[in-house]
Design an enzyme around this catalytic site. Structure first.
Site, PDB file in Angstrom:
ATOM      1  N   SER A 222      41.782  40.026 -22.702  1.00 15.91           N
ATOM      2  CA  SER A 222      41.867  40.635 -21.529  1.00 15.91           C
ATOM      3  C   SER A 222      43.154  39.775 -20.211  1.00 15.91           C
ATOM      4  CB  SER A 222      40.672  40.412 -20.786  1.00 15.91           C
ATOM      5  OG  SER A 222      39.766  39.242 -20.934  1.00 15.91           O
TER       6      SER A 222
ATOM      7  N   HIS B  95      23.538  26.768  14.441  1.00 14.16           N
ATOM      8  CA  HIS B  95      23.380  28.369  14.823  1.00 14.16           C
ATOM      9  C   HIS B  95      24.886  28.748  14.919  1.00 14.16           C
ATOM     10  CE1 HIS B  95      19.026  29.256  14.171  1.00 14.16           C
ATOM     11  NE2 HIS B  95      19.846  28.653  12.851  1.00 14.16           N
TER      12      HIS B  95
ATOM     13  N   ARG C   9      39.685  29.743  -5.798  1.00 12.33           N
ATOM     14  CA  ARG C   9      40.441  28.316  -6.049  1.00 12.33           C
ATOM     15  C   ARG C   9      42.256  29.219  -5.509  1.00 12.33           C
ATOM     16  NH1 ARG C   9      39.203  29.264 -11.126  1.00 12.33           N
ATOM     17  NH2 ARG C   9      40.925  30.241 -12.465  1.00 12.33           N
TER      18      ARG C   9
ATOM     19  N   CYS D  93      17.732  33.960  18.092  1.00  9.71           N
ATOM     20  CA  CYS D  93      16.396  33.699  16.906  1.00  9.71           C
ATOM     21  C   CYS D  93      15.644  33.417  18.254  1.00  9.71           C
ATOM     22  CB  CYS D  93      16.931  32.887  16.098  1.00  9.71           C
ATOM     23  SG  CYS D  93      17.226  31.013  16.499  1.00  9.71           S
TER      24      CYS D  93
ATOM     25  N   TRP E 240      46.835  38.880 -18.782  1.00 13.67           N
ATOM     26  CA  TRP E 240      46.374  39.472 -17.295  1.00 13.67           C
ATOM     27  C   TRP E 240      45.968  40.426 -18.039  1.00 13.67           C
ATOM     28  CZ3 TRP E 240      42.111  35.935 -15.750  1.00 13.67           C
ATOM     29  CH2 TRP E 240      42.806  35.054 -15.643  1.00 13.67           C
TER      30      TRP E 240
ATOM     31  N   GLU F 128      31.243  40.277 -11.740  1.00 16.75           N
ATOM     32  CA  GLU F 128      32.000  39.606 -12.043  1.00 16.75           C
ATOM     33  C   GLU F 128      31.950  40.354 -13.953  1.00 16.75           C
ATOM     34  OE1 GLU F 128      35.231  37.166 -11.576  1.00 16.75           O
ATOM     35  OE2 GLU F 128      34.625  36.757  -9.716  1.00 16.75           O
TER      36      GLU F 128
ATOM     37  N   GLU G 244      25.270  30.089  18.463  1.00 13.14           N
ATOM     38  CA  GLU G 244      24.966  29.945  19.631  1.00 13.14           C
ATOM     39  C   GLU G 244      24.849  28.290  20.440  1.00 13.14           C
ATOM     40  OE1 GLU G 244      22.194  33.702  18.988  1.00 13.14           O
ATOM     41  OE2 GLU G 244      23.198  31.762  17.574  1.00 13.14           O
TER      42      GLU G 244
ATOM     43  N   ASP H  90      35.675  34.507 -22.236  1.00 12.73           N
ATOM     44  CA  ASP H  90      36.060  33.845 -21.215  1.00 12.73           C
ATOM     45  C   ASP H  90      36.423  32.437 -21.439  1.00 12.73           C
ATOM     46  OD1 ASP H  90      37.342  36.509 -22.045  1.00 12.73           O
ATOM     47  OD2 ASP H  90      36.224  37.225 -19.531  1.00 12.73           O
TER      48      ASP H  90
END
Length: 364
Positions: free
Chosen positions: A170, A52, A209, A77, A172, A296, A54, A202
């Site tokens: 599509s 964590h 990337r 926590c 781009w 998406e 902390e 697609d």
């Protein structure tokens, strides 16, 4: 609280954001240890959720932490899990004051961390930069309270609301800058979600990337009958980058076996004639620990999520090109006859991305 308190908390928030997309099912937390006005320890939740924030900050501060102030973006926590409670660690290190942005809604914590600190004589102040911290960990809170992750829907549109020509072309619609931003969104979400139609049309990789990131989001396809190509980019990389397939009960045993054979994880969801139930799907994803999902499309999946009021945030990338009414619409028919029944969203930000415009909307 002072200006320096605000500055240190903003630093803690910036550290916390380094964990977005990498720490699920845990929240992304940042911590700064300050003594005599100087930062002596910094930390954020590590990949997989541990250590964590902390713990990381206290390790860096060492013995100097005695008498110092800890700025943390979420309540420390208080429960014993795979690691000891952070509240106990702060007490043991000799921290004298804790400034926290928010209380943790996890029922295992929910005020107990603050109570432990106060019982040990540590001054506790809360609420600093609370809205920013709440926005950053909205997905964690949604999963804790409603059992589902936060859902962000992204659409890349022409001026007339189309996502492809009538032939399906599509690539781009938007330019380099907008596409680069999408890779950034993928990187800071736990998972990327698309429908089976988009996977077929697609053949996307759905990876982050061009940003130098060392991790990848889980790739998820909503495919009621598991009708996605098993020779596509997603299936071919399933053993290297997680691929989860949400399917309906109608998917054949043969198809399930074929998808499992390429390394995909199969998630059975309630479904009907209209496809997989979007709420059931998100609940199933929440049960697997996801807190932030970036969708998406395509159009049918977008429509089902909007109809079910499950879109928490909508990101629209709008390009200066027109296709016409014979192009493919961004959102499939939703069956709304009355305008008042349509989903309403609130604009929260906008910016220029090269030649394109980004609008960010949230549920009204």
């Amino acid at each position: 609280m002072s200006q320096s308190d605000h500055a240190f908390m903003r630093t803690a928030l910036s550290l916390a954001r380094r964990g977005l997309g990498r720490v699920w099912p845990n929240p992304a937390v940042g911590c700064v240890i300050v003594k005599a006005g100087r930062v002596i320890g910094r930390g954020w939740t590590q990949p997989g959720g541990r250590p964590h924030a902390e713990t990381m900050a206290l390790a860096q501060a060492g013995a100097r932490a005695r008498g110092a102030v800890a700025y943390v973006t979420l309540e420390p926590c208080a429960h014993h899990g795979q690691t000891p409670p952070c509240a106990e660690a702060l007490i043991g290190a000799g921290i004298t004051r804790v400034v926290a942005a928010l209380e943790d809604s996890d029922p295992r914590v929910s005020g107990r961390g603050f109570a432990q600190l106060r019982a040990a004589g540590i001054a506790v102040q809360t609420g600093l930069c609370a809205s920013e911290a709440a926005e950053d960990n909205a997905g964690f809170f949604l999963r804790t309270e409603l059992g589902r992750p936060q859902l962000t829907l992204k659409l890349a549109l022409t001026l007339d609301g189309r996502i492809a020509t009538r032939t399906g072309d599509s690539q781009w619609i938007t330019g380099f800058e907008a596409r680069r931003a999408v890779h950034g969104f993928r990187a800071n979400h736990d998972a990327v979600l698309i429908g089976a139609g988009t996977a077929r049309a697609d053949d996307p990789a759905l990876t982050a990337r061009g940003l130098g990131v060392s991790h990848q989001p889980v790739r998820i396809v909503a495919a009621q009958g598991l009708s996605l190509p098993l020779d596509g980019k997603l299936a071919r990389s399933a053993r290297d980058i997680p691929l989860w397939l949400c399917h309906g009960q109608s998917a054949s045993e043969e198809r399930r076996a074929a998808c499992a054979a390429v390394g995909a994880t199969l998630i059975s969801c309630e479904s009907g004639e209209a496809g997989i139930g979007p709420r059931a799907m998100l609940t199933a994803l929440g049960s697997k620990g996801l807190t932030r999902v970036f969708c998406e499309g395509g159009g049918h999946l977008a429509a089902s999520l909007l109809r079910a009021d499950l879109v928490d945030r909508l990101i629209v990338h709008s390009a200066g090109v027109a296709i016409g009414a014979d192009g493919l619409g961004a959102i499939a028919p939703m069956g709304r006859d009355v305008l008042g029944d349509a989903p309403r969203l609130r604009l929260v930000s906008h910016r220029r991305l090269g030649a394109d415009i980004e609008h960010v909307w949230q549920r009204a």
